[in-house]
Design an enzyme around this catalytic site. Structure first.
Site, short mmCIF file in Angstrom:
data_model
loop_
_atom_site.label_atom_id
_atom_site.label_comp_id
_atom_site.label_asym_id
_atom_site.label_seq_id
_atom_site.Cartn_x
_atom_site.Cartn_y
_atom_site.Cartn_z
N VAL A 151 23.56 27.94 43.24
CA VAL A 151 25.02 27.93 43.19
C VAL A 151 25.59 28.38 44.53
O VAL A 151 25.11 29.33 45.15
CB VAL A 151 25.52 28.88 42.08
N TYR A 176 29.53 28.00 47.10
CA TYR A 176 30.97 27.79 47.10
C TYR A 176 31.37 27.13 48.41
O TYR A 176 30.85 27.49 49.47
CB TYR A 176 31.68 29.14 46.96
N HIS A 177 32.30 26.18 48.33
CA HIS A 177 32.91 25.58 49.51
C HIS A 177 34.41 25.56 49.30
O HIS A 177 34.89 25.11 48.24
CB HIS A 177 32.42 24.15 49.76
N GLY A 231 22.25 23.49 52.75
CA GLY A 231 21.69 22.82 51.58
C GLY A 231 21.80 21.32 51.78
O GLY A 231 22.88 20.81 52.06
N GLY A 290 24.95 19.62 53.84
CA GLY A 290 24.77 20.19 55.17
C GLY A 290 24.94 21.68 55.20
O GLY A 290 24.20 22.40 54.55
N CYS A 346 23.72 31.21 46.42
CA CYS A 346 22.41 30.60 46.72
C CYS A 346 21.27 31.20 45.90
O CYS A 346 20.11 31.10 46.28
CB CYS A 346 22.11 30.69 48.22
#
Length: 121
Positions: free
Chosen positions: A7, A9-10, A73, A84, A103
């Site tokens: 998991v 976040y962006h 990733g 990326g 992560c």
């Protein structure tokens, strides 16, 4: 689309880069590609005035003072890259990590460029 890692976040406060490359023209080695992404982040952070950014053994990403500042990733399909990197730039990026284990790294903290930048440069 599945990518490496757990998991994450962006969103606001991050610089997210998803290069699309055909690795058949470079090097058909996922480990090489991941290390190349990390190296690009390390060089960019150094230019931005972040001192002490490093890789850590057995985990992907870039770290400063034992805190993750950038995640990597990727997924490959027929040696074409997807996904990326994400670099935490300001505090807005950190707030959204509070509800997840970034992560999958239990007990590890995250940081951002603005918290670790060396303003003396």
């Amino acid at each position: 689309i599945e990518r490496g890692g757990d998991v994450t976040y962006h969103g606001p406060g991050q610089l997210t880069v998803y290069p699309i490359l055909d690795l058949r023209g470079y090097n058909q080695d996922i480990h090489w590609y991941m290390r190349a992404l990390e190296e690009a982040i390390l060089l960019a952070l150094e230019k931005a005035g972040v001192a002490g950014a490093t890789r850590e053994e057995d985990v992907t990403g870039v770290w400063v003072s034992n805190k993750k500042i950038a995640a990597c990733g990727v997924k490959l399909k027929r040696w074409v890259t997807m996904h990326g990197v994400a670099v935490n730039v300001d505090m807005r990026s950190l707030e959204n990590f509070e509800g997840i284990v970034p992560c999958g790294l239990e007990g590890r903290e995250v940081t951002c460029v603005n918290d670790v930048i060396d303003d003396k440069q």
